[in-house]
Motif scaffolding. Structure first.
Motif, mmCIF file in Angstrom:
data_model
loop_
_atom_site.group_PDB
_atom_site.id
_atom_site.type_symbol
_atom_site.label_atom_id
_atom_site.label_comp_id
_atom_site.label_asym_id
_atom_site.label_seq_id
_atom_site.Cartn_x
_atom_site.Cartn_y
_atom_site.Cartn_z
ATOM 1 N N ALA A 157 -2.363 3.083 0.315
ATOM 2 C CA ALA A 157 -3.245 3.733 -0.653
ATOM 3 C C ALA A 157 -2.557 4.950 -1.257
ATOM 4 O O ALA A 157 -3.186 5.751 -1.931
ATOM 5 N N ASN A 158 -1.261 5.100 -1.007
ATOM 6 C CA ASN A 158 -0.497 6.234 -1.503
ATOM 7 C C ASN A 158 -0.139 5.992 -2.970
ATOM 8 O O ASN A 158 0.630 5.084 -3.288
ATOM 9 N N PRO A 159 -0.682 6.773 -3.896
ATOM 10 C CA PRO A 159 -0.409 6.520 -5.314
ATOM 11 C C PRO A 159 1.061 6.697 -5.691
ATOM 12 O O PRO A 159 1.542 6.087 -6.641
ATOM 13 N N ALA A 160 1.798 7.499 -4.938
ATOM 14 C CA ALA A 160 3.207 7.736 -5.262
ATOM 15 C C ALA A 160 4.052 6.474 -5.106
ATOM 16 O O ALA A 160 5.081 6.338 -5.771
ATOM 17 N N ASP A 161 3.633 5.543 -4.258
ATOM 18 C CA ASP A 161 4.452 4.346 -4.081
ATOM 19 C C ASP A 161 4.099 3.236 -5.072
ATOM 20 O O ASP A 161 4.605 2.125 -4.973
#
Length: 199
Positions: free
Chosen positions: A108-112
């Motif tokens: 759920a990490n938007p950076a990835d």
């Protein structure tokens, strides 16, 4: 411009017109984008390490890219564009390798999930939205710990870069840096988790 890439910022908060180091707003934005892309790559590398997939070249890249955002290390916009593209290419390779090994990457990490613009101009615009302190809703204590962690990582990156030049590397240093960068990419941890990372 909102540059808080170092501890020498104007009034101890951020440089908002031009950097006290001479950095222009474009470079400050590009550094923010690079950091964001490296946070996404780090998130994938943390997951890969859980499945015994290790990428020494990518480990070194993460800290070298972080080192490149230190004051007066590199102000070349084209270099930041290339580094950002490399971070995303590496990230996608790790995702593909995880899937091939039977461990599809889910986060759920938007950076990835970040997709960088193809030009310096486009990337600069993206960077204006990605700075760590642009979210004024974050608890100031948590924000302070995030900043301490990021500045500490930059110091580690500088020492790790010089140590690698001298032929000395430690996988534990890379693993910790990537864990911390992944946390900074998600920004979802609570105060005690941030404190633990800083310590």
């Amino acid at each position: 411009m909102f540059c808080n890439q170092c501890e020498q910022t104007s009034k101890g908060v951020a440089c908002t017109v031009t950097g006290v180091c001479g950095k222009k707003p474009e470079v400050a934005s590009l550094q923010d984008v690079l950091l964001y892309a490296v946070k996404g790559l780090s998130s994938c590398l943390v997951e890969a390490r859980k499945h015994d997939l290790v990428y020494p070249e990518m480990d070194r890249f993460c800290l070298d890219a972080l080192f490149g955002t230190l004051t007066n290390v590199n102000f070349d916009p084209e270099r930041f564009l290339a580094w950002t593209k490399t971070a995303v290419e590496f990230r996608e390779k790790v995702k593909a390798d995880l899937a091939a090994a039977g461990h599809p990457y889910q986060s759920a990490n938007p950076a990835d999930q970040f997709e960088p613009a193809a030009t310096v101009e486009g990337l600069t615009k993206q960077g204006e939205e990605l700075g760590l302190l642009t979210n004024g809703e974050t608890d100031p204590d948590i924000q302070s710990l995030q900043q301490i962690l990021l500045y500490g990582l930059k110091g580690i990156a500088a020492y790790a870069h010089h140590a690698a030049v001298l032929g000395q590397e430690d996988a534990k240093v890379y693993a910790f840096a990537e864990e911390a960068l992944a946390a900074l990419g998600s920004l979802k941890a609570d105060l005690n988790t941030w404190l633990s990372l800083v310590l």
